[in-house]
Design a protein around this motif. Structure first.
Motif, PDB file in Angstrom:
ATOM      1  N   LEU A  80      20.145  17.224   5.719  1.00  0.00           N
ATOM      2  CA  LEU A  80      19.953  18.453   5.427  1.00  0.00           C
ATOM      3  C   LEU A  80      19.921  18.886   4.121  1.00  0.00           C
ATOM      4  O   LEU A  80      19.236  19.837   3.850  1.00  0.00           O
ATOM      5  N   VAL A  81      20.618  18.161   3.387  1.00  0.00           N
ATOM      6  CA  VAL A  81      21.028  18.390   1.894  1.00  0.00           C
ATOM      7  C   VAL A  81      20.571  17.114   1.087  1.00  0.00           C
ATOM      8  O   VAL A  81      21.182  16.039   1.329  1.00  0.00           O
ATOM      9  N   LEU A  82      19.722  17.121   0.382  1.00  0.00           N
ATOM     10  CA  LEU A  82      19.101  15.961  -0.521  1.00  0.00           C
ATOM     11  C   LEU A  82      19.106  16.608  -2.019  1.00  0.00           C
ATOM     12  O   LEU A  82      18.373  17.293  -2.352  1.00  0.00           O
ATOM     13  N   ARG A  83      19.882  15.770  -2.969  1.00  0.00           N
ATOM     14  CA  ARG A  83      19.784  15.754  -4.381  1.00  0.00           C
ATOM     15  C   ARG A  83      19.346  14.673  -5.205  1.00  0.00           C
ATOM     16  O   ARG A  83      20.059  13.712  -4.784  1.00  0.00           O
ATOM     17  N   LEU A  84      18.266  14.746  -5.719  1.00  0.00           N
ATOM     18  CA  LEU A  84      17.837  13.649  -6.506  1.00  0.00           C
ATOM     19  C   LEU A  84      17.472  14.104  -7.858  1.00  0.00           C
ATOM     20  O   LEU A  84      16.503  13.937  -8.428  1.00  0.00           O
ATOM     21  N   ARG A  85      18.479  14.765  -8.520  1.00  0.00           N
ATOM     22  CA  ARG A  85      18.281  15.605  -9.813  1.00  0.00           C
ATOM     23  C   ARG A  85      18.188  14.303 -10.904  1.00  0.00           C
ATOM     24  O   ARG A  85      18.962  13.170 -10.855  1.00  0.00           O
ATOM     25  N   THR A  86      17.105  14.269 -11.775  1.00  0.00           N
ATOM     26  CA  THR A  86      17.191  13.119 -12.995  1.00  0.00           C
ATOM     27  C   THR A  86      17.001  11.851 -12.374  1.00  0.00           C
ATOM     28  O   THR A  86      17.821  10.891 -12.661  1.00  0.00           O
ATOM     29  N   ALA A  87      15.991  11.551 -11.548  1.00  0.00           N
ATOM     30  CA  ALA A  87      15.662  10.327 -10.934  1.00  0.00           C
ATOM     31  C   ALA A  87      14.352   9.793 -11.898  1.00  0.00           C
ATOM     32  O   ALA A  87      13.326   9.860 -11.579  1.00  0.00           O
ATOM     33  N   ALA A  88      15.046   8.949 -12.899  1.00  0.00           N
ATOM     34  CA  ALA A  88      14.019   8.615 -13.987  1.00  0.00           C
ATOM     35  C   ALA A  88      12.833   7.783 -13.508  1.00  0.00           C
ATOM     36  O   ALA A  88      11.750   7.789 -14.261  1.00  0.00           O
ATOM     37  N   GLN A  89      12.719   6.823 -12.508  1.00  0.00           N
ATOM     38  CA  GLN A  89      11.925   5.940 -11.936  1.00  0.00           C
ATOM     39  C   GLN A  89      10.965   6.575 -11.094  1.00  0.00           C
ATOM     40  O   GLN A  89      10.145   5.893 -10.794  1.00  0.00           O
ATOM     41  N   LEU A  90      11.195   7.756 -10.514  1.00  0.00           N
ATOM     42  CA  LEU A  90      10.418   8.520  -9.674  1.00  0.00           C
ATOM     43  C   LEU A  90       9.271   9.279 -10.111  1.00  0.00           C
ATOM     44  O   LEU A  90       9.404  10.097 -11.240  1.00  0.00           O
ATOM     45  N   SER A  91       8.056   9.081  -9.613  1.00  0.00           N
ATOM     46  CA  SER A  91       6.842  10.044 -10.114  1.00  0.00           C
ATOM     47  C   SER A  91       6.644  11.039  -8.944  1.00  0.00           C
ATOM     48  O   SER A  91       7.352  11.152  -7.934  1.00  0.00           O
ATOM     49  N   GLY A  92       5.744  11.899  -9.265  1.00  0.00           N
ATOM     50  CA  GLY A  92       5.567  12.961  -8.109  1.00  0.00           C
ATOM     51  C   GLY A  92       5.139  12.287  -6.928  1.00  0.00           C
ATOM     52  O   GLY A  92       5.816  12.859  -5.951  1.00  0.00           O
ATOM     53  N   GLU A  93       4.364  11.158  -6.615  1.00  0.00           N
ATOM     54  CA  GLU A  93       4.109  10.832  -5.357  1.00  0.00           C
ATOM     55  C   GLU A  93       5.473  10.004  -4.797  1.00  0.00           C
ATOM     56  O   GLU A  93       5.257  10.141  -3.542  1.00  0.00           O
ATOM     57  N   ASP A  94       6.267   9.584  -5.555  1.00  0.00           N
ATOM     58  CA  ASP A  94       7.273   9.063  -4.952  1.00  0.00           C
ATOM     59  C   ASP A  94       8.187   9.788  -4.248  1.00  0.00           C
ATOM     60  O   ASP A  94       8.872   9.284  -3.372  1.00  0.00           O
ATOM     61  N   PHE A  95       8.056  11.277  -4.384  1.00  0.00           N
ATOM     62  CA  PHE A  95       9.063  11.785  -3.660  1.00  0.00           C
ATOM     63  C   PHE A  95       8.114  12.507  -2.222  1.00  0.00           C
ATOM     64  O   PHE A  95       8.861  12.919  -1.281  1.00  0.00           O
ATOM     65  N   LEU A  96       7.065  12.159  -2.283  1.00  0.00           N
ATOM     66  CA  LEU A  96       6.225  12.571  -1.025  1.00  0.00           C
ATOM     67  C   LEU A  96       6.926  12.230   0.366  1.00  0.00           C
ATOM     68  O   LEU A  96       6.753  13.176   1.321  1.00  0.00           O
ATOM     69  N   PRO A  97       7.698  11.258   0.734  1.00  0.00           N
ATOM     70  CA  PRO A  97       8.167  11.030   1.907  1.00  0.00           C
ATOM     71  C   PRO A  97       9.162  11.953   2.337  1.00  0.00           C
ATOM     72  O   PRO A  97       9.633  12.277   3.347  1.00  0.00           O
TER      73      PRO A  97
END
Length: 209
Positions: free
Chosen positions: A125-142
């Protein structure tokens, strides 16, 4: 809550927690910056960062999650040593997980994002991924596959762009009540329009343009 055992470094401390069945009844666990601290620092509520050093390992996380299947809220903010493998082991054990904070866990990659969907896709229900240095925009797509998501924080990720976020909210935005994208400096007014269209229940929003 009193300290189990007479000395913090005592080998039986962790077993004392298991024997008292504390881990079996926990619903929320916060390990902000957790490292090689004595096990008696564990609390159901948030642990003050000043009490514990950073550096929690994959092995420690796996141990904590093994007998903690009732946990619904888990904060691992700032645990910079955690890798994809440790988080995957944890996700396999916590099948009721609803809230997960991996902010500033700088070693995680797209594998962790995929595993969140794989193991917690029906409960998150709640997801926090602030300052995920290795992630690009496409990496968040899932994240688009998290159909029950109510709150999403991906702030301070400067590689996130309009295209990836619009795809996410167009599929997972219908139940979003909170969306934090502050510090994502590549975003434009196109995203604002998409949020207005795709997130009818949004109550809290932070966007940097």
């Amino acid at each position: 809550m009193s300290r189990p055992g007479s000395r913090s470094g005592e080998p039986g401390v962790l077993r004392s927690w298991y024997d008292s069945q504390i881990f079996f009844s926990l619903h929320a666990l916060s390990l902000v910056g957790f490292g090689r601290a004595p096990m008696w620092y564990l609390r159901v509520e948030r642990i003050p960062l000043s009490l514990i050093p950073a550096g929690m390992s994959d092995q420690t996380l796996a141990t904590l999650s093994t007998d903690s299947s009732n946990i619904r809220e888990l904060t691992l903010e700032g645990c910079y040593r955690l890798s994809d493998n440790g988080i995957e082991a944890m996700l396999k054990n916590l099948n009721k997980l609803e809230t997960l904070d991996l902010s500033s866990c700088t070693r995680i990659t797209s594998k962790t994002v995929r595993n969140i969907v794989r193991y917690a896709g029906n409960t998150m229900l709640v997801l926090r991924l602030r300052t995920a240095a290795q992630l690009s925009g496409e990496d968040f797509l899932p994240i688009a596959e998290l159909k029950h998501l109510e709150s999403l924080c991906i702030s301070e990720n400067r590689r996130v762009d309009d295209g990836s976020l619009i795809r996410i909210i167009s599929e997972a935005g219908s139940k979003l009540q909170s969306l934090n994208m502050a510090g994502c400096t590549e975003l434009t007014d196109k995203l604002v329009s998409a949020v207005a269209e795709c997130c009818p229940h949004l109550e809290v929003g932070h966007i940097s343009l």
